[in-house]
Design a protein around this motif. Sequence first.
Motif, PDB file in Angstrom:
ATOM      1  N   UNK A  93       0.832  -1.204   0.000  1.00 32.17           N
ATOM      2  CA  UNK A  93       0.000   0.000   0.000  1.00 32.17           C
ATOM      3  C   UNK A  93       0.866   1.253   0.000  1.00 32.17           C
ATOM      4  N   UNK A  94       1.909   1.233   0.792  1.00 30.50           N
ATOM      5  CA  UNK A  94       2.764   2.410   0.904  1.00 30.50           C
ATOM      6  C   UNK A  94       3.574   2.657  -0.369  1.00 30.50           C
TER       7      UNK A  94
ATOM      8  N   UNK B 111      -6.604   6.855   1.124  1.00 30.08           N
ATOM      9  CA  UNK B 111      -5.983   5.875   2.012  1.00 30.08           C
ATOM     10  C   UNK B 111      -6.771   5.823   3.318  1.00 30.08           C
ATOM     11  N   UNK B 112      -7.120   4.613   3.723  1.00 30.62           N
ATOM     12  CA  UNK B 112      -7.786   4.409   5.014  1.00 30.62           C
ATOM     13  C   UNK B 112      -7.017   3.314   5.739  1.00 30.62           C
TER      14      UNK B 112
ATOM     15  N   UNK C 142      -6.698   2.601  -1.131  1.00 32.63           N
ATOM     16  CA  UNK C 142      -5.786   1.719  -0.407  1.00 32.63           C
ATOM     17  C   UNK C 142      -6.350   1.554   0.984  1.00 32.63           C
ATOM     18  N   UNK C 143      -6.630   0.303   1.335  1.00 37.54           N
ATOM     19  CA  UNK C 143      -7.397   0.062   2.548  1.00 37.54           C
ATOM     20  C   UNK C 143      -6.718  -0.992   3.406  1.00 37.54           C
ATOM     21  N   UNK C 144      -6.347  -0.598   4.618  1.00 36.74           N
ATOM     22  CA  UNK C 144      -5.928  -1.595   5.599  1.00 36.74           C
ATOM     23  C   UNK C 144      -7.194  -2.047   6.322  1.00 36.74           C
ATOM     24  N   UNK C 145      -7.182  -3.257   6.827  1.00 33.08           N
ATOM     25  CA  UNK C 145      -8.375  -3.795   7.500  1.00 33.08           C
ATOM     26  C   UNK C 145      -8.786  -2.845   8.618  1.00 33.08           C
ATOM     27  N   UNK C 146      -9.944  -2.173   8.429  1.00 34.29           N
ATOM     28  CA  UNK C 146     -10.339  -1.114   9.359  1.00 34.29           C
ATOM     29  C   UNK C 146     -11.363  -1.578  10.382  1.00 34.29           C
ATOM     30  N   UNK C 147     -11.834  -2.807  10.263  1.00 30.11           N
ATOM     31  CA  UNK C 147     -12.885  -3.261  11.188  1.00 30.11           C
ATOM     32  C   UNK C 147     -12.401  -4.320  12.162  1.00 30.11           C
ATOM     33  N   UNK C 148     -11.129  -4.688  12.089  1.00 33.35           N
ATOM     34  CA  UNK C 148     -10.662  -5.829  12.877  1.00 33.35           C
ATOM     35  C   UNK C 148     -10.677  -5.566  14.381  1.00 33.35           C
TER      36      UNK C 148
ATOM     37  N   UNK D 198      -6.623  -3.895  -0.785  1.00 31.57           N
ATOM     38  CA  UNK D 198      -6.944  -3.919   0.642  1.00 31.57           C
ATOM     39  C   UNK D 198      -6.135  -5.010   1.345  1.00 31.57           C
ATOM     40  N   UNK D 199      -5.674  -4.680   2.535  1.00 32.14           N
ATOM     41  CA  UNK D 199      -5.053  -5.678   3.398  1.00 32.14           C
ATOM     42  C   UNK D 199      -6.163  -6.305   4.210  1.00 32.14           C
TER      43      UNK D 199
END
Length: 570
Positions: free
Chosen positions: A368-369, A403-404, A484-490, A515-516
Amino acid sequence: MIRLLLRVLGPGFARPVRRALALMTVAAVAEGLSYALLVPVLRALLGGTPGDAWPWLAAFGAAVSVSAVLRYGADLLGFRVGTTLLRGVYHRLGDHLARLPVGWYTAGRVGEVSVLAGRGVLQAMGVIAHLLGPLVSASVTPLTIVAVMAAFDWRLGLAAAVAVPVVAAVQVHSGRATAATDADRADRDREATARVIEYVQAQPVLRAGGRTGERFALLDGALRDVERASRRSTLSALPGVVGLTLTVQAGFTALLALGAYLALDGRVGAAEVLAVLVLAARCADPLLSLTDLAGRLRGARTELTRLDAVLRTAPLPEPADPVRPVAHDLEFDAVSFGTVVDGLTLRVPQGQRLAVVGPSGAGKSTLLRLVARFHDVSAGAVRVGGVDVRAMASADLMDRVAIVFQDVYLFDGTIAENVRLGRPGATDAEVRAAASAAGLDEVLERLPDGWDTAVGEGGTLLSGGERQRVSIARALLKDAPIVLLDEVTSALDPVNEAAVHDGVERLLAGRTVVMVAHRVRSATRADRVVLLDGGRIVADGHHDDLLRADGRYAAFWDGVSGAAARSGRR
């Protein structure tokens, strides 16, 4: 020191510094020369006609007044230049920090820059306003006085000049002896500061564990290290202070003895000897102040060195003729980055979703970066619409990317201000629509100040779910074609997870997405899934197909979710 200062300030600020330095030097020379008039004053007073001293006293008073005016002007100019330079350095530092790659901002560097931008810059720029004038006076005025002595009697002047290299040698030796201990103390101070912050942040855990009465070993150790480093610093400076004092006193005593011998032998008049002794006494105070000034200058030099190191950090290069892509597909072409990513080749068609999974340290977030050009690749290329991101203007690239991340940072302002950061020129209706799509309107309804609710520094006054909704609203408002999305609900509770999930689905619709994924449900929403391990792709395909293959991908989810959970989701 001056060369380092000018390098930090930049070429545009060299001229006012040199002008201030020149005026300070002139003022110091004028002060030294004014004392030359003491000889005719004393000759007249000790002669047969003391009344003849009045013209010389008037001349001496005028000379002292001129030197005082020059000193005032030099000090005032130093303050003004220092204030101007302080503002200029803050602008230069801010502009440079804005151009550095985002990947440069590690946790340690953020703390270092915070200290540097506060106390560090003030201490470094204080050289001009507070230290340069006294230093020039303590160095130039005594040298001028030595020259005046030599003009009246070469023997007394030579005796005074002999003390100059001795004083310089003592100062150099003292500086070398204390430099290492000063640096060690600064390091210990920073470590202790970090431990104090850690102790404060750990209070919830310590109190929950009933350990509030216990001593915090790491903090105690850091404070003891500071105490020991302070003691070593003081002891290392002591020989220099004593040595300088003894040198100055010995020089004055030698001049007194030589002057008495020459006066008794009839080679020098009593007026000249008395004037020389007055001049020598006048030299003592600025010379003795050199030790204190040297210590403060070493501290300022340390901050200047750190500031210089930051300013000399090369930003990511900008293309001379930037290229604007017309499409928004993504491509990783034999990409390598340090030891994290190794020869990775991957393509994400425009409008499709790619989920990236893998164990910790596999290189997921790094991908993502690299798309956002937080770093430049070591080898290969990352392309947007067929254009290497290094060939795009940074502003153009960031306009195309939303980016989130999991760790949301909100600025210390209102919810409305933080959402509007996504697109500052958006209308109020567009801001409200983005907030509604992110599920933020439900949060606003139960907050007493609504849109005007202060979020606190970093968003600490909001819950994790509320911060994520603000972050998603911000990304929706930006309306970028690439997400670009990192897992935001974990890490969210079920209620917030459901609300954030709906907002994420609206954000991803019709966009190119990387997304990760930390959860199986996130992987099932993707058009394609890749499993990373050691910076390489070890599995690639659709989620269901990879599970049925019962290979490394299936084994990975078994390890994350458990075999029973996996079989249930099939």
